[in-house]
Motif scaffolding. Structure first.
Motif, short mmCIF file in Angstrom:
data_model
loop_
_atom_site.label_atom_id
_atom_site.label_comp_id
_atom_site.label_asym_id
_atom_site.label_seq_id
_atom_site.Cartn_x
_atom_site.Cartn_y
_atom_site.Cartn_z
N ARG A 216 0.89 -1.34 0.06
CA ARG A 216 -0.20 0.06 -0.02
C ARG A 216 0.85 1.14 -0.12
NH1 ARG A 216 -5.31 -0.69 0.90
NH2 ARG A 216 -5.84 -2.91 1.10
N PHE A 217 0.46 2.25 -0.56
CA PHE A 217 1.10 3.51 -0.58
C PHE A 217 0.52 4.69 -0.11
CE2 PHE A 217 1.69 0.44 -4.44
CZ PHE A 217 3.12 0.29 -4.14
N SER A 218 1.19 5.47 0.33
CA SER A 218 0.59 6.57 0.66
C SER A 218 1.29 8.14 0.35
CB SER A 218 0.28 6.65 2.37
OG SER A 218 1.57 7.01 3.07
N ALA A 219 0.50 9.30 0.20
CA ALA A 219 1.36 10.32 -0.06
C ALA A 219 1.51 11.35 1.03
CB ALA A 219 0.21 10.99 -1.14
N VAL A 220 2.67 11.77 0.91
CA VAL A 220 2.87 12.79 2.00
C VAL A 220 2.16 14.11 1.78
CG1 VAL A 220 5.17 12.26 2.14
CG2 VAL A 220 4.97 14.13 0.79
N PRO A 221 1.50 14.94 2.64
CA PRO A 221 0.89 15.71 2.40
C PRO A 221 1.27 16.97 1.30
CG PRO A 221 0.98 15.44 4.73
CD PRO A 221 1.99 14.82 3.91
N PRO A 222 0.36 17.49 0.47
CA PRO A 222 0.83 18.46 -0.65
C PRO A 222 1.51 19.67 -0.22
CG PRO A 222 -1.59 18.22 -0.33
CD PRO A 222 -1.26 17.37 0.78
N ASP A 223 1.31 20.24 0.99
CA ASP A 223 2.21 21.17 1.37
C ASP A 223 3.87 20.88 1.48
OD1 ASP A 223 1.53 19.79 3.46
OD2 ASP A 223 1.42 21.51 4.86
N GLU A 224 3.89 19.51 2.27
CA GLU A 224 5.22 19.15 2.27
C GLU A 224 5.98 18.59 1.14
OE1 GLU A 224 7.23 19.23 4.65
OE2 GLU A 224 5.76 20.16 6.09
N ALA A 225 4.95 18.01 0.28
CA ALA A 225 5.52 17.52 -1.05
C ALA A 225 6.01 18.45 -1.99
CB ALA A 225 4.42 16.89 -1.67
#
Lengths: 268, 268
Positions: free
Chosen positions: A77-86
């Motif tokens: 499973r994959f998860s994205a780091v929050p947009p602001d951090e990204a």
DNA sequence: TAAATGTTGTCACAAAAATAACAACACACA
DNA sequence: TGTGTGTTGTTATTTTTGTGACAACATTTA
């Protein structure tokens, strides 16, 4: 997908993410992961439309860019780091590259061959608001004796006034404009021509104008007919070009000074 | 081009400019223009190695990116905007895109489906120093009762101390580390283990450590054997994972407290 | 338990798009 | 007339995108 599928939004965001260094797939996968936390490859595929087999390699790239994390389960499973951090992270690496590039480029620039002799015969086209303003500021600051300029007040106030205040007081400044609402800089004459607006009334926020520095340099700013953002300018130190605008300036000036429509104010 | 053509420098700068949105040719042409002011297409071709016929289209793109100006002469001559301005301009448009992207992405992120139920059973791999530190901070701040942590002082001082000082004073903190040189946060016990260094002496600036929050969350930071920069971490709220580390913690703790090598200090 | 079915992760490679390189040509200028 | 410029169109090469096959497992069904 038939029909127009009119997705300007989707297009724009893709473009934006592209300039942050993501490919189309990387952008799609990342966006999918923002929507569903801890998605599997298949889920990502279903949401994003990216071929399932491609998801894995794309994810790999995103992990290396530090904007996606991965679980150790099966299925993975994959998860994205929050947009602001990204975005911050991506901008960070770009900023790094920018600094690195700037170093090397500055070296090149400093050791460049100077052909300034010939340069003065050319007429240069400059594009981009920012570029033009920078060139203008550079030219004004370089002034030793006198500056003639003709431009609408809005532009002067917005982009020029500070520079004018900072000019060496030995530089005589002559200005033709439509109005003046601030303190007049030292050693400066202002010719107020109220019908200035009529001449180029079309464009509300016009940047167009003429700038003559020390009777040696001319910068001519022109609004583009269609696109307001796409202003362009000519800059030259060539004899003929400067001379033409000097003549033009003198002609206009003489007329204006005797016109009833004109008001003359000065810093004295 | 035979031979190695070993140009790591040239490669690097090209990569850097690529992430600013320039292609290989665009980078080469711009660099050529920095070296020779007001070069012609042919000169650019000679300096940069870019095929003469390609120079024109490449220049067009550079003009649109506002980092090159053009003369009206024949032959046309081109000049580069100084590197600092150019980089600033390129970064500017990227920043714009970043802001735009962030807007859209944030929306996606806020309306995401929350599957936090299942999430806790996974073990997540987190890569990238920054990411790890952020996750760590987030976890620490979320603590309600107690935090156990084991890490080298250098890392604590560098990345953790501020967060520790800011913890709610009702949170009990137990720390195992190699030394302590600052004020001890409230409600905190520190176990100084001088041979800590021997355990993982290999790496000078080690970030590795274990963090247990409320006996519910574990973050395990691991140094990569080879690359210092490429640290990775595991995060989990899964029962088994947390339990293993709780047991580990208890075991280590009991041993240490009876060891002569260990010094106990606390905030009381 | 064994066969049938479905899912995952990986690989190799085909198709399309973006870049890069080349060739040809009309035109200017001396 | 010959050299060099600016333009155009065509052909490689590289990067990105898309497809199909397959082994490894897991799950269901008989």
């Amino acid at each position: 997908m038939p029909m127009g599928e009119y997705q300007p939004e989707s297009e724009r965001i893709n473009e934006s993410l592209k300039s942050l260094g993501l490919t189309k797939y990387e952008a799609l996968v990342y966006m999918a992961l923002l929507q569903v936390e801890g998605a599997t490859a298949t889920e990502i595929h279903e949401i994003s439309g990216v071929p399932r087999a491609s998801v894995y390699s794309v994810i790999d790239k995103l992990i290396h860019k530090n904007i996606v994390n991965i679980s150790n389960t099966t299925p993975k499973r994959f998860s994205a780091v929050p947009p602001d951090e990204a975005v911050r992270s991506l901008m960070g690496t770009i900023k790094n590259d920018a600094d690195l590039a700037l170093n090397v480029l500055s070296n090149l620039y400093e050791t460049r061959q100077n052909r300034s002799e010939g340069r003065q015969e050319f007429i240069w086209s400059i594009s981009g608001q920012e570029n033009i303003k920078l060139k203008l500021k550079e030219a004004l600051i370089s002034a030793a004796k006198e500056v003639f300029l003709m431009s609408k007040w809005d532009f002067i106030e917005d982009s020029l006034l500070n520079t004018l205040y900072e000019l060496n007081s030995s530089v005589r400044v002559e200005i033709v404009t439509d109005k003046w609402e601030k303190k007049i800089p030292s050693n400066t004459n202002v010719l107020l021509l109220k019908e200035f607006n009529k001449c180029n009334a079309k464009i509300a926020n016009s940047a167009s104008g003429v700038y003559i520095i020390d009777k040696k340099k001319v910068l001519l700013i022109m609004d583009s007919e269609s696109d307001e953002a796409d202003t362009s300018a000519l800059y030259s130190e060539s004899y003929g070009f400067v001379n033409f605008f000097l003549t033009y300036w003198n002609f206009v000036n003489r007329h204006l000074k005797h016109s009833h429509e004109t008001e003359i104010i000065s810093s004295d």
